[in-house]
Write an enzyme that holds these catalytic residues in place. Structure first.
Site, PDB file in Angstrom:
ATOM      1  N   ASP A   1     -16.364 -25.150  10.602  1.00 41.42           N
ATOM      2  CA  ASP A   1     -16.028 -24.564  11.888  1.00 41.42           C
ATOM      3  C   ASP A   1     -17.220 -24.810  12.817  1.00 41.42           C
ATOM      4  O   ASP A   1     -18.336 -25.069  12.349  1.00 41.42           O
ATOM      5  CB  ASP A   1     -15.778 -23.064  11.701  1.00 41.42           C
ATOM      6  CG  ASP A   1     -15.652 -22.316  13.013  1.00 41.42           C
ATOM      7  OD1 ASP A   1     -14.849 -22.737  13.859  1.00 41.42           O
ATOM      8  OD2 ASP A   1     -16.377 -21.314  13.186  1.00 41.42           O
TER       9      ASP A   1
ATOM     10  N   ASP B   1     -17.963 -22.973  16.385  1.00 43.55           N
ATOM     11  CA  ASP B   1     -18.538 -21.839  17.111  1.00 43.55           C
ATOM     12  C   ASP B   1     -19.111 -20.791  16.166  1.00 43.55           C
ATOM     13  O   ASP B   1     -18.404 -20.266  15.293  1.00 43.55           O
ATOM     14  CB  ASP B   1     -17.481 -21.192  18.003  1.00 43.55           C
ATOM     15  CG  ASP B   1     -17.013 -22.126  19.107  1.00 43.55           C
ATOM     16  OD1 ASP B   1     -17.628 -23.192  19.272  1.00 43.55           O
ATOM     17  OD2 ASP B   1     -16.028 -21.791  19.788  1.00 43.55           O
TER      18      ASP B   1
ATOM     19  N   ASP C   1     -17.322 -18.758  10.259  1.00 46.09           N
ATOM     20  CA  ASP C   1     -17.868 -17.432  10.551  1.00 46.09           C
ATOM     21  C   ASP C   1     -16.777 -16.403  10.788  1.00 46.09           C
ATOM     22  O   ASP C   1     -17.057 -15.210  10.867  1.00 46.09           O
ATOM     23  CB  ASP C   1     -18.727 -17.495  11.823  1.00 46.09           C
ATOM     24  CG  ASP C   1     -17.862 -17.625  13.075  1.00 46.09           C
ATOM     25  OD1 ASP C   1     -17.916 -16.739  13.952  1.00 46.09           O
ATOM     26  OD2 ASP C   1     -17.105 -18.614  13.176  1.00 46.09           O
TER      27      ASP C   1
ATOM     28  N   ASN D   1     -10.439 -15.336  11.224  1.00 49.57           N
ATOM     29  CA  ASN D   1      -9.280 -16.129  11.640  1.00 49.57           C
ATOM     30  C   ASN D   1      -9.165 -17.437  10.873  1.00 49.57           C
ATOM     31  O   ASN D   1      -8.104 -18.067  10.874  1.00 49.57           O
ATOM     32  CB  ASN D   1      -9.363 -16.431  13.145  1.00 49.57           C
ATOM     33  CG  ASN D   1      -9.230 -15.173  13.980  1.00 49.57           C
ATOM     34  OD1 ASN D   1      -8.297 -14.402  13.815  1.00 49.57           O
ATOM     35  ND2 ASN D   1     -10.181 -14.949  14.870  1.00 49.57           N
TER      36      ASN D   1
END
Length: 345
Positions: free
Chosen positions: A97, A99, A272, A275
């Protein structure tokens, strides 16, 4: 990396300049018509997530091949003698991921800052984007209203602009803002997988053109990101499917794994956010990086590795997790052994 057919390698590039948008848009329309007729099929959200994932995988592989073609690099290193070729682990990969996992903060906010400095955005627009990100980080939940309004603003911005312009802006803004916000610990983990001969992909809701810039700058294989429809190299202002998040990321990873011949049980994913549990649950090794409270709880319950680079904890200082290091080393050793066997024949 397994050899893909010429049609598979070039189909998306050709489509991006005419055929692709119509084909995918018609596919979405057909699927939505079918689910409207039957209450037992997938939901509209699932259909859009699946389409977003498949489109993202197509885009990622096409952009990756285009980068290789432009650089003149032969990925197979066929001009080198067998003993001089770097060992490759062809069935394992790592998915990161972006962000708050690879990049400190939200990449789209950093990009918006760069656009605001160039007078593309008003300061009030930037504040609005930043505030929505703050709410997301505090609550750990995606607000549907914020997502819709954010998507509409982003699409209205790119509508009528060329894909080349967005990529060029991404290059400039990465150098100005994002380069200094890469988490060193996460970057080291990515390098560990690269050194083991594995593919390393970013997986993000950020537009694929911008995500590819980050991947290229970090020396990674490529990026899976949100795909915006374009015709003749110009954005139409519509998405292919939906924003790549949640289930969409899992679909993208699964699709890419199928096309690249990856064994998901041998793959690793990092994130992080709670979701991204669908993506993290898809692979053999899942790692929570700088996790939100919900993901930390899931990681604890499922026995996933947790790495927090935001603090001075020992867990953040000792570097690469032992289990991950052993897994990567094992993959590299297997690749070397395979190479030796090939050379002996």
């Amino acid at each position: 990396m397994p050899e893909r057919s010429k049609e598979a390698r070039t189909g998306f590039i050709a489509g991006r300049f005419g055929e692709f948008p119509a084909r995918w848009s018609q596919g979405l329309s057909d699927q939505l018509t079918r689910i409207a007729r039957s209450p037992f099929g997938p939901s509209e959200e699932e259909v859009r997530a699946n389409l977003a994932g498949e489109a993202s995988a197509d885009a990622a592989l096409a952009l990756h091949d285009a980068e290789l073609a432009e650089s003149g690099v032969d990925e197979a290193d066929s001009e080198l003698p067998p003993h001089a070729r770097p060992p490759r682990d062809l069935t394992a990969a790592a998915f990161f991921d972006v962000d708050n996992t690879m990049v400190q903060g939200a990449s789209i906010v950093h990009f918006a800052r760069g656009l605001a400095a160039r007078k593309y955005f008003r300061t009030t627009d930037l504040v609005d984007i930043a505030w929505k990100q703050v709410k997301f980080r505090v609550t750990g939940k995606e607000n549907q209203g914020d997502m819709v309004s954010g998507k509409e603003k982003a699409l209205s911005f790119i509508a009528g602009r060329s894909t080349a312009e967005l990529a060029a802006l991404g290059e400039e803004i990465y150098d100005e803002i994002i380069a200094d916000k890469i988490w060193p610990g996460t970057r080291a983990l990515a390098q560990m997988h690269l050194d083991a001969g594995q593919q390393v992909w970013l997986v993000t809701a950020t537009p694929v053109e911008l995500a590819q810039v980050i991947a290229k700058r970090l020396g990674l294989t490529g990026a899976l990101g949100t795909v915006a429809e374009s015709v003749d190299g110009v954005f139409t202002g519509r998405l292919v499917g939906d924003v790549l998040h949640g289930l969409g990321k899992a679909h993208a990873v699964r699709t890419l794994a199928i096309r690249e011949g990856l064994n998901l049980k041998r793959c690793t994913a990092y994130s992080d956010s709670h979701n991204d549990v669908p993506m993290l649950s898809l692979v053999g090794t899942s790692v929570a990086i700088n996790p939100d409270s919900d993901l930390r709880e899931v990681a604890k319950n499922r026995g996933w590795e947790v790495r927090d680079f935001r603090t001075g904890r020992k867990a953040a200082k000792i570097g690469v997790p032992t289990a991950l290091a052993l897994g990567a080393a094992g993959g590299a050793a297997a690749a070397v052994l395979t190479r030796k066997r090939e050379n002996s024949h």
